[in-house]
Structures are given as structure tokens and as C-alpha cells.
Write a protein that holds these residues in place. Sequence first.
Motif, PDB file in Angstrom:
ATOM      1  N   ARG A 513       0.831  -1.213   0.000  1.00 48.19           N
ATOM      2  CA  ARG A 513       0.000   0.000   0.000  1.00 48.19           C
ATOM      3  C   ARG A 513       0.853   1.245   0.000  1.00 48.19           C
ATOM      4  NH1 ARG A 513      -4.432  -0.890   4.673  1.00 48.19           N
ATOM      5  NH2 ARG A 513      -5.401   0.789   3.500  1.00 48.19           N
ATOM      6  N   CYS A 514       0.244   2.317  -0.481  1.00 47.97           N
ATOM      7  CA  CYS A 514       0.922   3.608  -0.429  1.00 47.97           C
ATOM      8  C   CYS A 514       1.112   4.010   1.030  1.00 47.97           C
ATOM      9  CB  CYS A 514       0.072   4.649  -1.160  1.00 47.97           C
ATOM     10  SG  CYS A 514       0.600   6.349  -0.855  1.00 47.97           S
ATOM     11  N   ASN A 515       2.263   4.544   1.313  1.00 43.41           N
ATOM     12  CA  ASN A 515       2.548   4.945   2.689  1.00 43.41           C
ATOM     13  C   ASN A 515       1.615   6.037   3.177  1.00 43.41           C
ATOM     14  OD1 ASN A 515       4.492   3.204   3.435  1.00 43.41           O
ATOM     15  ND2 ASN A 515       6.236   4.565   3.003  1.00 43.41           N
ATOM     16  N   ARG A 516       1.268   6.923   2.274  1.00 41.37           N
ATOM     17  CA  ARG A 516       0.520   8.086   2.743  1.00 41.37           C
ATOM     18  C   ARG A 516      -0.989   7.850   2.704  1.00 41.37           C
ATOM     19  NH1 ARG A 516       0.860  13.199  -0.811  1.00 41.37           N
ATOM     20  NH2 ARG A 516       2.939  13.560   0.045  1.00 41.37           N
ATOM     21  N   CYS A 517      -1.518   7.600   1.519  1.00 45.31           N
ATOM     22  CA  CYS A 517      -2.985   7.524   1.405  1.00 45.31           C
ATOM     23  C   CYS A 517      -3.509   6.111   1.596  1.00 45.31           C
ATOM     24  CB  CYS A 517      -3.455   8.094   0.078  1.00 45.31           C
ATOM     25  SG  CYS A 517      -3.153   7.032  -1.337  1.00 45.31           S
ATOM     26  N   LYS A 518      -2.610   5.168   1.725  1.00 47.71           N
ATOM     27  CA  LYS A 518      -2.974   3.787   2.004  1.00 47.71           C
ATOM     28  C   LYS A 518      -3.710   3.114   0.842  1.00 47.71           C
ATOM     29  CE  LYS A 518      -1.259   4.094   6.105  1.00 47.71           C
ATOM     30  NZ  LYS A 518       0.065   3.517   6.320  1.00 47.71           N
ATOM     31  N   GLN A 535       5.504   5.241  -7.154  1.00 47.67           N
ATOM     32  CA  GLN A 535       4.819   6.503  -6.884  1.00 47.67           C
ATOM     33  C   GLN A 535       3.323   6.272  -6.942  1.00 47.67           C
ATOM     34  OE1 GLN A 535       5.692   9.828  -9.493  1.00 47.67           O
ATOM     35  NE2 GLN A 535       5.177  11.244  -7.826  1.00 47.67           N
ATOM     36  N   CYS A 536       2.644   6.754  -5.932  1.00 45.78           N
ATOM     37  CA  CYS A 536       1.212   6.496  -5.807  1.00 45.78           C
ATOM     38  C   CYS A 536       0.437   7.271  -6.872  1.00 45.78           C
ATOM     39  CB  CYS A 536       0.725   6.904  -4.419  1.00 45.78           C
ATOM     40  SG  CYS A 536      -1.036   6.677  -4.192  1.00 45.78           S
ATOM     41  N   CYS A 537      -0.456   6.591  -7.530  1.00 49.65           N
ATOM     42  CA  CYS A 537      -1.264   7.222  -8.565  1.00 49.65           C
ATOM     43  C   CYS A 537      -2.391   8.059  -7.968  1.00 49.65           C
ATOM     44  CB  CYS A 537      -1.837   6.155  -9.480  1.00 49.65           C
ATOM     45  SG  CYS A 537      -2.676   4.826  -8.591  1.00 49.65           S
ATOM     46  N   PHE A 538      -2.593   7.924  -6.689  1.00 52.99           N
ATOM     47  CA  PHE A 538      -3.667   8.684  -6.057  1.00 52.99           C
ATOM     48  C   PHE A 538      -3.155   9.949  -5.379  1.00 52.99           C
ATOM     49  CE2 PHE A 538      -5.068   4.310  -6.343  1.00 52.99           C
ATOM     50  CZ  PHE A 538      -6.319   4.458  -6.919  1.00 52.99           C
ATOM     51  N   CYS A 539      -2.021   9.823  -4.668  1.00 47.86           N
ATOM     52  CA  CYS A 539      -1.555  10.978  -3.914  1.00 47.86           C
ATOM     53  C   CYS A 539      -0.135  11.393  -4.292  1.00 47.86           C
ATOM     54  CB  CYS A 539      -1.633  10.696  -2.418  1.00 47.86           C
ATOM     55  SG  CYS A 539      -0.376   9.545  -1.822  1.00 47.86           S
ATOM     56  N   SER A 540       0.518  10.677  -5.207  1.00 48.20           N
ATOM     57  CA  SER A 540       1.862  10.990  -5.696  1.00 48.20           C
ATOM     58  C   SER A 540       2.969  10.695  -4.700  1.00 48.20           C
ATOM     59  CB  SER A 540       1.991  12.460  -6.144  1.00 48.20           C
ATOM     60  OG  SER A 540       1.075  12.736  -7.158  1.00 48.20           O
TER      61      SER A 540
HETATM   62 ZN    ZN Z   1      -1.052   7.422  -2.013  1.00 47.41          ZN
END
Ligand code: ZN
Length: 1183
Positions: A513-518, A535-540
Motif C-alpha cells: 500500500r501507499c505509505n501516505r494515502c494507504k 509513486q502512488c497514482c492517487f496521492c503521488s
Molecule cells: Zn497514495
Amino acid sequence: MSVNQQAHTGLPYGQPQPGYQGYQQSGYGGQQMPAVHHSQYGAYNGPMPGYQQPAPPPGYFPSLGFPSKGSPVCLNSDTPILAPNFIGALRAPPPSGAPPPTSGAPVPAGQPVYSQFGQGDVQNGIGASAVQMQRPSASQPFIPGTAPTPVSQPATFQQYGPPPTSAQQLTNHMAGMQIGTSSSAPPPAGLGYGSSTSVPSASGSFTATGSGHYTPYSSSQGPPPVNVSHGLPPTSLSPNLSLGQPAFSGPPMSAQHPPQASGFVSPPCSTGIGPSSYPSTTGAPRPSTMQGSPLPGHALTGLPTSQPNHVSSPPPHPAMSGPPPGPPVLGLQGPPPPTHPSPSGYQMQQNGSFGQVRGPQPNYGGSYPGTPNYGSQPAPPPPPKRLDPDSIPSPQLSELPPQQKPRHRIDPDAIPSPIQVIEDDRNNRGSEPFITGVRGQVPPLVTTNFLVKDQGNASPRYIRCTSYNIPCTSDMAKQSQVPLAAVIKPLATLPTDETPPYLVDHGEPGPIRCNRCKAYMCPFMQFIEGGRRFQCCFCSCVTEVPPHYFQHLDHTGRRVDFYDRPELSLGSYEFLATASYCKNNKFPNPPAFIFMIDVSYNAVKSGLVRLICEELKSLLDYLPREGSIEESAIRVGFVTYNKVLHFYNVKSSLAQPQMMVVSDVADMFVPLLDGFLVNVNESRTVIVSLLDQIPEMFADTRETETVFAPVIQAGMEALKAAECAGKLFIFHTSLPIAEAPGKLKNRDDRKLINTDKEKTLFQPQTSFYSNLAKDCVAQGCCVDLFLFPNQYLDVATLGVVPYQTGGSIYKYAYFQLETDQERFLNDLRRDVQKEVGFDAVMRVRTSTGIRATDFFGAFYMSNTTDVELAGLDCDKTITVEFKHDDKLSEDSGALLQCALLYTSCAGQRRLRIHNLSLNCCTQLADLYRNCETDTLINYLAKFAYRGVLNNPVKTVRDTLINQCAQILACYRKNCASPSSAGQLILPECMKLLPVYLNCVLKSDVLQPGADVTTDDRAYIRQLVSSMDVAETNVFFYPRLLPLSKVDIDSDTLPAAIRNSEERLSKGDLYLLENGLNIFVWVGVNVQQSLIQNLFGVSSFSSISSTLSTLPVLENSFSKRVRSIIDMFQSQRSRYMKLIIVKQEDKLEMLFKHFLVEDKSMSGGASYVDFLCHMHKEIRQLLS
Ligand SMILES: [Zn+2]
């Protein structure tokens, strides 16, 4: 040990779940389960990844890769391949009625949690799994070993064998069951719609309806013309037909009662389990009172007449040859004279597909008060007659020679036809699979049968959007007024030829999972730095790739294991959840089902109790099972109740079941733990004995009063004590007026309709049930409610708990065995067997720029982001609305990720992930080109149906009209080519918006007929809130088929026709379905041979309109029609009630309610008139 009423608002358990920060639920109460129960959880963490899903199709082609993003895909096809019964054929009832093996050995309790890598094909014994365990041949990359695999993670390649169970099995089981109910229920002579009752003439009051039907749409008008519809005496209906409250005081009309009622009376104690023989369970924490002799009750009985639910039965059209009297109000202007060169009146241009526009008809008077002069010249004064062609009864109409037909100012054939749009889409898009690799691609319509191939975006069976190209800025979005919404059906059942989501097991570390937005790993995540980070496609945000997940990138920057991992290449997949996704970091127990049966006088007397008990004996063999595991992990329990509750100990070691009575309903507790929830196979003898005895025990009851809230509390407490989630199946008959928490009073008041207080009819009368629902959600206690009312029972209040726990409500008004048992049993079978996720939480993440702001459906929310569902079944949808919080870019588009955390029927904790990428646009035209009107209507209906809780209905209706007018005006202003202001120009993708919107506005919730009950409205309001797009589509615009055109030698269905009386021929038979009812309409001039073939009688007059099924006749026409009906039934989530309607019979009023292009008796405008009204609204917005 005191178990009652405690810990409902317990502390939030544990620490926040990763990614589910708001997921705080009440604690599990800390009840200790007897040790014996733990041994029953053997199936937990069973290795089967399958969720009773169909086998993977042979046509899965992941190796094709994604088409490059944004590149157009040609979906048009000249091949008119159309298989309208595609779905039906797939789900057709199987021939076999044999139950599945149920006696298999229990699943070992010690099944290793993470050891199922590659075991699927070993563990599943049934033959089908051999096929299913293998990825389809085309899907080479998924086969372990075909792709380079990092040493660190070989196991992961092997675990997502396809879920092995065929969905067909499920339906097979359902359809194949022939439960022995009929033996105890000899069908009596046909009863039903009260044919003997005379129908008072209605013609005297019809004049009131006149042409004033459009007034609701005028902003200057008051409330809709209540007096018009409601002022009509219910003359068209026999009392039996009236959905209003029946007179309730009389003694039972014995002649109309099913004969079974008397047959059920038998000595209550003869079976040896009379009240006095129940030993008190040692573990009972409270003294249990034995059941005393039945109280002398008031023999309440309602009219036993079978009632179609939520069918409106408007008064009949009078056999009126003249026009409705009187011109409409002032200000009427006729259309421009036909000589006008470019008719500025009502001509429509429809971007090419509108059809022929007929010139304005000089004799047609405008209908909307205050209608401006649409032409440049003054119109002729309102003609003295034929103001309103729609109000002319069709029998006469259809008999008129063409030249005498009333002239519409608009040719109905020239306005957008739903039938044509549906047919065009089928022809253009039904022949090729819908491949989801392309961003922002609009799927085929829900009415088109098509195959879906997941290549990186979720199938439209899981997610549909109002638009697949969304404006880059909020200003644009506001300007267009097009709501941005997704209708999500996370556990949708797929056709057998589509691949269900693969189950991915990352072992101990859990999903990436993305570290930030999960957000969860998905095809849109971008791997960088040689694959060491993504790189997260939702929150970068950039996240390290854990070592065990590392993989090299190819020259295009794509991981070389791309095709080996569903989460990198597919739009939908599942993750096996780790303990950190579970309450208290503890893996859940398998869920339980508790059957809770009302045994008050009405339930017993109607034969319902016996019917339910008989059915359960066999239905318990069909509990949902995981994959190909032979035995369901679900345990069952039984409760009966009236004013008090009876719990049953059905422990396998007992010779006879034991009853524990709890009369202190104010302080509900569960009097026994050990022996209440049991494994069906282990306790089969005791359970069957119990189900045999329940009808006898209460056969002589005189108790008419019931409790309701304590029943739910009891079920919830039992689940809490067993430390599991589960479902309550409550069978209930009456308003709970007995002294108890949640006691209700009859507060029905139809006088509130069209007042500012109308909203109270939809609101619960007490907040008690909302609080109870909250407790149930915390426990994962889903409530399904089967209602059998003979009078008002306040669905708005009783429905609160089912609604907020993700459950279902079924309603069988005036239940009668002979006419309603098939429908009820089919509903019950499907409901018990269908796939359900328990204790679920759903979150929708979005890429930067938009976010989910609003949610519609049956669930509970304790914060603004997490949708909590005690249960979520395969038929339920959640509609999510999105708003901008920043600018979007055309390059990156917009992404959605729906993550559903749930417990499977075997107790496995899972995450189901659906991803969808959408385009973004800077030109409004792109928005309008990529809209989907069916989804838009789904959203608008849910929006409106929620709105009536807090707003006057008229306000809600006006808001809908205004919003749609703005949508269309924005298109006209910004996207349409310059043309006369008098022309109505609709976007191609939205050309059906007016007709469908009108259907929503005319629906029983927003514009009830005089005969629609308060309960019906509340019921439909809740029902629609969970519907998917296909269901709302057919609910608001029913499917109407001419049966004489049925090809008995082909599976092809005849072309549907538009829902207008004008389209009906006296010489034909029609089938109409809306998802809740099926009508067979018989014209008076139908050929005798057709009547003989279908009904087995010699003449029109001999057809019984009380039939609830078509007779089984050995001729090809009968077989074909019945197979079509069966197919329709199989396509819907509920069993539809069959109603035979003879033309000019009084029942025809019910039927006409569904001819939604016509003016309705409750004041709803005809399609033509509504379109004109919309045109006026648009013109006002543009001027
Ligand atoms: Zn994210």
C-alpha cells in the motif's frame, strides 16, 4: 453471567486499522464462548480463494496487454449479433434438484493460515475444480513459472488460482430445489383480486383530472394536484384491491382463507416438546419462564386478498368518448401554424437520430399554464375539444382509423425512444467483448449483453459512472450540473464466462500500500528507480517497495512480473487480509445465520409458520459455502416470538430440542449459549425435529401482538456471545404494539401527502431503531426482514435496521399461501444462498483533484469516508458522488479505487479492490459525449429518494427537474451547433434523460397514486436505494414485449415496445416486467388459439385473472412464454409477482400504471408533455 443490553457502545477495538482510520466499532463484548464452539470453526481460513464465483472463461487474454491509454477503440460493429436472453440462459434453472453433498467431513480446524499457496488444486475434490484451478490457456503469464520470478517471492505466483466454484452451482441449487411445501398446502380455489367485488363507476370524477395534469411542473403552481388523483374515489378497485388500509375489524372471512389454516390446528403438546417439557438449560443466566397457555386473542385478520406490492391501481379510464371538459388554464398558446418554415415550436433535433418530426398540430392546445407562445405567431385559441390526447382511453383510440386519431403536437415516434436506444446499443456493442484496458471508455448499456475482459479497469458490472470523462475544473462541473457519481456493486455476481477476482495472498506482510494515502497496489501505480520504489497514482507519494515484493522493470518501465500479478494488471482482485485487518487483530469466526419466526396468530393462521419451517428443513443444506468446500461453515440458530421470545437449544447431543422462553423483553438477553448456534449437519436430527414441532406448538395460539426490536437485540446478542458476524432472517407480520422497547404506534396519515409534513411518512417514528442499527453494525449483524403485513406496519421504522445493516426487506402484503408462496420461497432461497460479505467496510479513494463526498445505499457511516456494512450481498450497490477539490489534468485523468474489507462466508478476511480510470476534459462536449444516462438516473433517483426524508416531495421534484434542465441547457448553450431557439436539442448520450426523469418523477415515492400505501412508498424508497443500474433502468422504464411476436423456435426475444397504451394492440398479448412484477396483458381480441395455448381455456372471458402462474401446458407457445418468464425471473434479484391482466378488466388499472410514457392517474405527465415542459424550462434558462 449477564448478557443483556450491555456493551452496545463499547470501546473502539484495538488501534485503528491501516487505511481504515475511521473504522472504529464497538467491542466484542468479551463474552466467553464455551469451548465446544471453537471446534466448529474448522473451516476458518480454509484454503479456498473462491467466493462462489464462476469459473474463469477460456477467453481471458491478459497477454494482449493494454491498448495505449487514450487511444480510441472502435466499438461499433455492423454485426447485429443479439442474444437477448444471454444472461437468462446462463442462469437458467438447472434440471437437477438434488441437494449437494452435505455430510462431508468438517474442515480441519488447524488449517494453516498462510499455507494455501498452490494448494487450491490439491484440496478441492470436486471435479469442476480441476478445470477451474488452471488459469485459462490464454492467460499464460499467470501460470507460475512462465515469467521471471524473484527468488524472494516464488510463493506469490501460485496462490491466485482462480476461485473455483461455479456460480451456476449456486443458482442450480436454488432453482433445483423442490421443497415439499405443496403437500401441506393444497391450492384452494383461486382467490386473489376480488373479482366478485363490484366496481363503482368512476366516470363521475374523471373530469377533475381533465387536462390539468401538468400543473405540478409549473413553478407557479402549488403542490401537485392532489385533489385530482386522490380526490378520485377508489372506485376503480374492489376493496380487496385497494392498497389502503383494509377494514380490519371483522372476523376472518373464512371463505377466503386458505384451507390450510384449519389443517394446521393440532394438539400442541402431542409431539412431546410441549412447553412443560423444556428443561431449563443449566447455563441460563436468568430464570426463564415457561410458556403459558396461549392468551385469548383478538382474532385479527386482514383481508386475505393477495396484493401486488407497490403496484398502483389507478381508477379506470371512464369509457369516455368525448374530450375532457374545459380548456386548460390561461395563457395557453397553440403551436405555430404548420406553415411556419422552420417550426420553432416543438421540433426537435437530436443530432441526427431523432426520427421524423411531425409538424405541429393546429388542434392541440398547449397544456402548461403560462406556456409561452412557442411560435412567432399567436396560436389559435384552445380548441373546444381534444385538448389532451393522452387522456383518451386507448381501447377507443386504437380502434379509430388513423385519420381520426387525435393528433399530438409532437409525433411520439419522433421523440427519443428508449427501445430504439436499447436496440441500437445491442446491435452496435453486443457482439464484441468490452475490454477494460482503455481509460474513460463508456461501457455498453446495462440492457446489452456483452462479455467483459478485465485489462486493468474494473468491469462495469462492478462500477458504472455517470460520466467517463469528467470536467477538469469544478467550475465546469458546476456549469454542466452533471453529477459525477459511480454506482458500485463490489460483490457483483459475474456471468459464468467471466473471470471472478483472483485472490492474492502476500502472506504475513499483507497487501502493498501507499505509505501516505494507504491506497492498495494497483495497475496505475508507477514503479521508479529500477523498481525499488513506486509513486502512488492517487496521492503521488513515493513508497519503498518492500524487498519481498521487488521486481525488475522492463525497458518500458513496467515490472517484468506485470502479468503474473493481478494487482498489477487487472482492474479487480482480492487480497487475503492479515490479522491487522481484523477486529482486535484476531481472525474472525465464521458467520452465523439466525432464523427468527413470528408465531403470532396471523403468521400461524396464514400457514406461514408451517411454510417457513418446512422450507428451512431443506434450505439449510444450501447455506453459502466457500469455494468447493462441501460443508458450509455457517452455523444456524432458531428463535420464535410473539410478545415473548423462544430460544431453542438444538445441540446435537440432545434427543429433542429444548425451548427457553424469555418474557422480559425489556431487557433482552440470550438464555443459552451452548447449543443455540450449531452446525447443520451435526444437529440435523434435532433441527428437523424442531422445525416439525414449531407449527404444532403454536397452532392454537391466540396471541396477536408482537415485539420487534427485542428480536433484533436477541439476534445481535447471540452473535456477540458467539463472537461472530452473521445475518438475522426475521419473518414478521404486524406492527409491533406489544409493550417492549421499540414499540410502535400506527401513525399512518395519508392526509400528509403533498404537505410539508409528508417527509415524516418516510422517517422512522423513533430513533430507537437507528441506535439499534448502530449496535448491529458494530457486531456485524446484518438483518434481512421478510414482512407479511395485513395492514400498516410502518416499514419506514421497521426498515431502519435492515437498511443500515446492509440487509434486505421483502414485503408480501396480504400474504396467501396459494398465490404468494412461490414468490416468497424463491426470494427466501435466493436470500439465504446468495453471496454475502460480513462485517464489511468500504472506502473509495480517488486521485488528487476529486474526492468522494456523498454516499447512497443501505449502510451505516460513522464518519465521512467509511461505508460500514454489517452485511453486503452480491445484489447491493453503493452509489458514490464525487466533487472536485482541485483541478484535474487531461493527461493524468482521474482514478477511483474502491476497497472493500469483508469477512467471507467461511470466515476469511479479505479485501476486494476495484480500480477505475476516467478521462478528464476541458471541453464540455467531451463530458456530454461520455455520459451514461442509465447511471445518471440511478443517481438522481437515489438522490431524490433520500431527499424526501427531509424535504417536501414537491421541492424534491422541482429540484430534479431544474437540475436536468440545467444539464440540458448547458449542452444547448455550449455544445450544440447554432440553431433556432425553438428547437430542443439533446445530447446523444442523454436523449433519454427526459423520458427516464419523468418516470422517476411519476414513481410512487415522488407522486403516489391514491392507492399506494405509505408502507409501499417507504419500501420502494429503501429498495431503490440499493439498486444497481440495470434494476433502476427496468424499474423506472419497464420492459414490454409483444407475445404474439415471440419466435417459438428461437431464443431471441421479440423487440420490446414502448410503454404506452397506444402501442398495445387488442389482438395481442404482452409481457411487462419491472423487476418486482410481471404482467401478462391480454387484449380482448386475442386469437382464441393463443388463449387456448397459453391459459388452457377456450375464451377470453374464461381466463382467470387470479392466476399467479401460467398453467403448464404442453405446447410450444406456452413453453416459450414460460421460459421467457423464467428467464426474466432469473435475471432479477427478487422473484417477480405474476399478474394476469385482461383488457378492460379492472385490474388493467394496475397495469396502466406501468405504461410510463402515458399520463398517469396520479397526475404524472405523459412523455410528450413532459418533454415539452423540459423544453420550456431549458428555454427559460437560456433566455
Ligand atoms: Zn497514495
